[in-house]
Enzyme design. Structure first.
Site, PDB file in Angstrom:
ATOM      1  N   PHE A  96       0.831  -1.210   0.000  1.00 31.31           N
ATOM      2  CA  PHE A  96       0.000   0.000   0.000  1.00 31.31           C
ATOM      3  C   PHE A  96       0.869   1.266   0.000  1.00 31.31           C
ATOM      4  CE2 PHE A  96      -2.138   2.836   3.284  1.00 31.31           C
ATOM      5  CZ  PHE A  96      -2.851   3.571   2.359  1.00 31.31           C
ATOM      6  N   GLY A 121       2.250  -7.950  -0.514  1.00 34.86           N
ATOM      7  CA  GLY A 121       2.126  -6.951  -1.584  1.00 34.86           C
ATOM      8  C   GLY A 121       1.417  -7.531  -2.805  1.00 34.86           C
ATOM      9  N   LYS A 163      11.737 -11.167  10.873  1.00 33.87           N
ATOM     10  CA  LYS A 163      12.931 -11.203  10.013  1.00 33.87           C
ATOM     11  C   LYS A 163      13.040  -9.978   9.106  1.00 33.87           C
ATOM     12  CE  LYS A 163      14.053 -15.210   8.085  1.00 33.87           C
ATOM     13  NZ  LYS A 163      13.813 -16.525   7.417  1.00 33.87           N
ATOM     14  N   GLY A 201      23.364  -2.387   5.180  1.00 29.75           N
ATOM     15  CA  GLY A 201      24.640  -2.759   4.562  1.00 29.75           C
ATOM     16  C   GLY A 201      24.721  -2.254   3.136  1.00 29.75           C
ATOM     17  N   TYR A 249       5.752  -7.641  15.655  1.00 30.11           N
ATOM     18  CA  TYR A 249       5.819  -6.441  14.816  1.00 30.11           C
ATOM     19  C   TYR A 249       6.482  -5.299  15.600  1.00 30.11           C
ATOM     20  CZ  TYR A 249       4.054  -2.680  11.752  1.00 30.11           C
ATOM     21  OH  TYR A 249       3.928  -1.600  10.900  1.00 30.11           O
ATOM     22  N   LYS A 285      10.142  -3.558  14.832  1.00 26.96           N
ATOM     23  CA  LYS A 285      10.244  -2.140  14.468  1.00 26.96           C
ATOM     24  C   LYS A 285      11.118  -1.378  15.472  1.00 26.96           C
ATOM     25  CE  LYS A 285       7.647  -1.986  10.756  1.00 26.96           C
ATOM     26  NZ  LYS A 285       8.100  -1.462   9.452  1.00 26.96           N
ATOM     27  N   TYR A 316      23.852   2.455  13.058  1.00 32.34           N
ATOM     28  CA  TYR A 316      24.568   2.714  11.801  1.00 32.34           C
ATOM     29  C   TYR A 316      24.806   4.219  11.619  1.00 32.34           C
ATOM     30  CZ  TYR A 316      24.984  -1.877   9.634  1.00 32.34           C
ATOM     31  OH  TYR A 316      25.374  -3.160   9.321  1.00 32.34           O
TER      32      TYR A 316
END
Ligand code: UDP
Length: 329
Positions: A13, A38, A93, A104, A147, A151, A161
């Site tokens: 979406f 999707g 995952k 990365g 979930y 997140k 990072y």
């Protein structure tokens, strides 16, 4: 030279609307999706464009893209409570391994990185409305934890990072968003209620309907995300519409909008369903100069038109999508 943006979850979406936005703004778009939740039809209209490329790929495995990439937007994830309860491990995952792979790639390409975080990082919030400084109230081991914690980890690794590698990163905390291309059978309240109205079924309100949500129209959401990406702000920022409504009142609005003669029926409230949710968007207003513009009644009319345009077959084949053939946890 056109800038190149990689968008994961591109057939979903939000992802598909982002593809439209970046094409419109003159970017080259590399769209990636594993097509579990999707749907390729959301981006079909872009396939003929020279500046659009689609990779059918699962980002939890190594991600490779040839050539320059200027921006990486990680928007892949099951996003409705029913979806992530059905595919909990994939949900964990894509938020963890998927984010690591894409960070990365972004580091390698020297690209700016943005994640689709969520109001779910606040869990069942004890602070209202929710400001970015609130740490949240998440049940780590509850069914929604797959979930929420994915997140939260995604935010942590993105900040790591940023700090450790000096990468340019952006964190959008996205609140409930709606509009055309939501999946009819994803279980979220808007497609659920509209689908029920169109099929002549009663509207299922969970709990007593006093829980609240605040719904943002997709064009406003995409505009906020675009502004955030181009800003220089690297801490989390809420993007949502602060107009709050109870689910019961919302069901009544849908009855009026659709003209259905069906009634409201009550079902059990899912475990850990947040009782209230409303974004404090002071930061977005001040830093991005952004706020939502679309009133809910207008946005809902457009959304209703979209669902009305679906075929009878799509409408009645709306029992929940079977993911079993994709499962490889
Ligand atoms: N909800 C409901 N009936 C439905 C689907 C959802 O009453 O058929 C409620 C749900 O319990 C929650 C709210 O609507 O309180 C929003 O649910 P949704 O799944 O859209 O997203 P959430 O904000 O919980 O992630």
């Amino acid at each position: 030279m056109k800038k190149t943006v990689l968008i994961t979850g591109a057939a979903g979406f939000l992802g598909s609307h982002l593809c439209d936005k970046f094409i419109k703004e003159g970017y080259k778009v590399i769209a990636m999706d594993n097509l579990i939740t999707g749907d390729k039809r959301n981006i079909e209209h872009l396939f003929k464009l020279e500046d659009f490329e689609f990779y059918h790929h699962d980002v939890t495995t190594f991600v490779h893209v040839a050539g320059d990439v200027d921006y990486v937007l990680h928007f892949a994830s099951p996003a409705s409570p029913i979806d992530y309860l059905k595919i909990p491990i994939q949900t964990l995952k894509v938020g963890s391994l998927g984010t690591h792979n894409l960070l990365g790639l972004a580091k390698e390409k020297n690209a700016r990185f943005m994640i689709a975080s969520t109001s779910e990082v606040y869990g069942d919030p004890l602070v209202h409305p929710q400001k970015e400084t609130y740490y949240g109230n998440v049940n780590t081991i509850g069914p929604r934890g797959v979930y929420d914690e994915a997140k939260r980890f995604q935010e942590s690794i993105t900040m790591a990072y940023h700090r450790f590698h000096g990468m340019e990163t952006r964190i959008a905390r996205i609140f409930n968003t709606y509009g055309p291309r939501m999946r009819l059978n994803d279980g979220r309240v808007i497609p659920a209620f509209i689908g029920q109205a169109l099929r002549g079924e009663d509207l299922t309100v969970f709990g007593d309907g006093t829980q609240t949500r605040s719904f943002c129209y997709v064009d406003d959401q995409v505009d906020g995300l675009y502004k955030l990406l181009l800003s220089d702000y690297s801490e989390p920022i809420n993007i949502g519409n602060p107009e709050e409504i109870t689910i019961l009142d919302f069901a009544k609005e849908i009855i009026k909008l659709t003209g259905t003669e069906q009634k409201i029926v009550y079902k059990e409230l899912p475990k850990d369903d947040p009782l209230q949710r409303e974004p404090d968007i002071t930061l977005a207003r001040n830093i991005l100069g952004w706020e939502p513009k679309m009133p809910r009644d207008e946005g809902m009319k457009i959304t209703f038109e979209y669902f009305k345009s679906l075929t009878k077959e799509e409408l009645f084949k709306s029992e929940h999508k079977d993911f079993s053939k994709h499962i490889r946890s």
